[in-house]
Scaffold this motif. Structure first.
Motif, PDB file in Angstrom:
ATOM      1  N   ALA A  21      45.215  22.524 -11.297  1.00  0.00           N
ATOM      2  CA  ALA A  21      44.250  23.315 -12.057  1.00  0.00           C
ATOM      3  C   ALA A  21      43.018  22.512 -12.436  1.00  0.00           C
ATOM      4  O   ALA A  21      42.069  23.047 -12.993  1.00  0.00           O
ATOM      5  N   LEU A  22      43.017  21.207 -12.131  1.00  0.00           N
ATOM      6  CA  LEU A  22      41.906  20.363 -12.511  1.00  0.00           C
ATOM      7  C   LEU A  22      40.779  20.438 -11.497  1.00  0.00           C
ATOM      8  O   LEU A  22      40.958  20.953 -10.398  1.00  0.00           O
ATOM      9  N   PRO A  23      39.616  19.888 -11.813  1.00  0.00           N
ATOM     10  CA  PRO A  23      38.493  19.915 -10.879  1.00  0.00           C
ATOM     11  C   PRO A  23      38.786  19.221  -9.563  1.00  0.00           C
ATOM     12  O   PRO A  23      38.042  19.369  -8.617  1.00  0.00           O
ATOM     13  N   LEU A 210      36.831  16.711 -16.412  1.00  0.00           N
ATOM     14  CA  LEU A 210      38.123  16.055 -16.269  1.00  0.00           C
ATOM     15  C   LEU A 210      38.627  15.569 -17.622  1.00  0.00           C
ATOM     16  O   LEU A 210      39.800  15.738 -17.953  1.00  0.00           O
ATOM     17  N   ALA A 211      37.745  14.971 -18.408  1.00  0.00           N
ATOM     18  CA  ALA A 211      38.151  14.440 -19.708  1.00  0.00           C
ATOM     19  C   ALA A 211      38.649  15.549 -20.622  1.00  0.00           C
ATOM     20  O   ALA A 211      39.629  15.379 -21.347  1.00  0.00           O
ATOM     21  N   LEU A 312      36.953   9.317 -23.977  1.00  0.00           N
ATOM     22  CA  LEU A 312      37.417  10.676 -23.664  1.00  0.00           C
ATOM     23  C   LEU A 312      36.962  11.662 -24.733  1.00  0.00           C
ATOM     24  O   LEU A 312      36.499  12.770 -24.431  1.00  0.00           O
ATOM     25  N   VAL A 313      37.100  11.257 -25.991  1.00  0.00           N
ATOM     26  CA  VAL A 313      36.686  12.129 -27.088  1.00  0.00           C
ATOM     27  C   VAL A 313      35.196  12.445 -26.980  1.00  0.00           C
ATOM     28  O   VAL A 313      34.757  13.589 -27.103  1.00  0.00           O
ATOM     29  N   ALA A 314      34.402  11.387 -26.732  1.00  0.00           N
ATOM     30  CA  ALA A 314      32.964  11.591 -26.609  1.00  0.00           C
ATOM     31  C   ALA A 314      32.635  12.482 -25.412  1.00  0.00           C
ATOM     32  O   ALA A 314      31.734  13.326 -25.483  1.00  0.00           O
ATOM     33  N   ALA A 315      33.363  12.304 -24.320  1.00  0.00           N
ATOM     34  CA  ALA A 315      33.096  13.082 -23.114  1.00  0.00           C
ATOM     35  C   ALA A 315      33.430  14.564 -23.314  1.00  0.00           C
ATOM     36  O   ALA A 315      32.814  15.434 -22.697  1.00  0.00           O
TER      37      ALA A 315
END
Length: 319
Positions: A21-23, A210-211, A312-315
């Motif tokens: 299900a991911l890109p 993705l992140a 990841l949080v920032a993304a």
């Protein structure tokens, strides 16, 4: 695709590994026209005709690759994908990709969208065979795009580049500890960096998309220190047996973690640093040793884990 209707009742959709299900797979379709697009006629000159065992096939060669297919339209529809992957390889490693021969065969069972073709078995060191067709999406009056060659070629390139890197090091350091290792020993290549580089070269999905999907499953992520020590991302499966659902999900999570961390390193230190770091890992150096020389990132795996999760949080724009 909606669940099929039988006798007016929708059957539950089967659960598939969440990686599908991911890109990674969504982007796979971006290289090819949709069913509604207008197709440009295939030039009759594309590919060199060959006769093998009485059958005609067509071959198309370029820097780092050779495509062999039973029909010319396969070459026309897949050339862009493999050339884009070859450029990605050069971006990270600074050199032309080693030769990868991707052979399409109608005799192999079709694959379903989302099925991983990057782990297809090599028939020789630099050749991989993949099915020419997707399964389950052929409808009257519609064309079905061929399987992408990029993931299979990227796997050949990464493995072969690791062999060459080890051979060059052994030649340059005849009296060093690496000289005693076989030049073609790739079994000790860390699983996470091999997987990450294959996916980065062949797919390279957007970091934020993705992140976000990875962060939504953050409770299932493992520490990077554990990921770095895994011999393989997927568990061993006995011949003839299928990987269980839980094991497939865990393998998918590890694979996406590896890819995301590689994106993080490239974002912070640059593509050239990531490629050189991969080569050092191919040679047996540890993550701590490799990142001790990074301009900004620390060598401690736990600190790398913390910084990557902050990234990841920032993304995902949660802050």
């Amino acid at each position: 695709m909606d669940a099929p209707l039988i006798s007016g009742r929708a059957h539950p959709r089967p659960r598939v590994p969440w990686l599908a299900a991911l890109p990674l797979t969504a982007l796979a379709c971006a290289y090819f026209p949709s069913h509604e697009d207008v197709y440009i006629p295939i030039p009759l000159s594309i590919g060199e005709a060959r006769t093998e065992n009485g059958d005609t096939s067509y071959a198309l060669a370029g820097p780092g690759y050779e495509l062999i297919a039973p029909r010319r339209e396969i070459l026309a529809e897949t050339q862009h994908d493999i050339e884009a992957a070859a450029r990605q390889f050069q971006r990270y490693f600074g050199t032309t990709a080693p030769l990868a021969i991707v052979r399409y065969l109608d005799s192999l069972p079709p694959v379903r969208p989302g099925q991983d073709t990057s782990i297809a078995s090599l028939t020789e060191r630099n050749e991989v065979q993949i099915p020419a067709r997707f399964a389950g999406f052929q409808r009257s009056g519609q064309r079905v795009s061929p399987v992408r060659p990029g993931p299979a070629a990227a796997r050949v390139w990464v493995v072969e580049h690791a062999r060459r890197t080890r051979a060059a090091q052994a030649t340059a350091a005849q009296d060093g500890p690496l000289a005693t290792r076989p030049a073609d020993d790739t079994i000790r290549i860390p699983a996470w960096i091999a997987s990450a580089m294959v996916d980065l070269i062949a797919v390279s999905p957007g970091q934020s998309a993705l992140a976000r999907q990875l962060w939504n499953r953050r409770s299932e992520m493992i520490p990077l220190s554990e990921l770095f020590e895994l011999d393989r991302l997927a568990p061993e499966v006995a011949p003839g047996r299928r990987m269980g659902r839980g094991a497939a999900d865990r393998a998918a999570m590890r694979r996406v973690q590896a890819l995301s961390f590689a994106q993080f390193v490239a974002d912070r230190e640059g593509a050239e640093f990531l490629g050189h770091a991969a080569e050092r890992l191919f040679l047996g150096e540890t993550v701590r040793e490799v990142f001790a020389d990074a301009p900004t990132l620390p060598g401690d795996p736990d600190e790398l884990d913390r910084l990557w999760r902050d990234w990841l949080v920032a993304a995902t724009r949660l802050r």
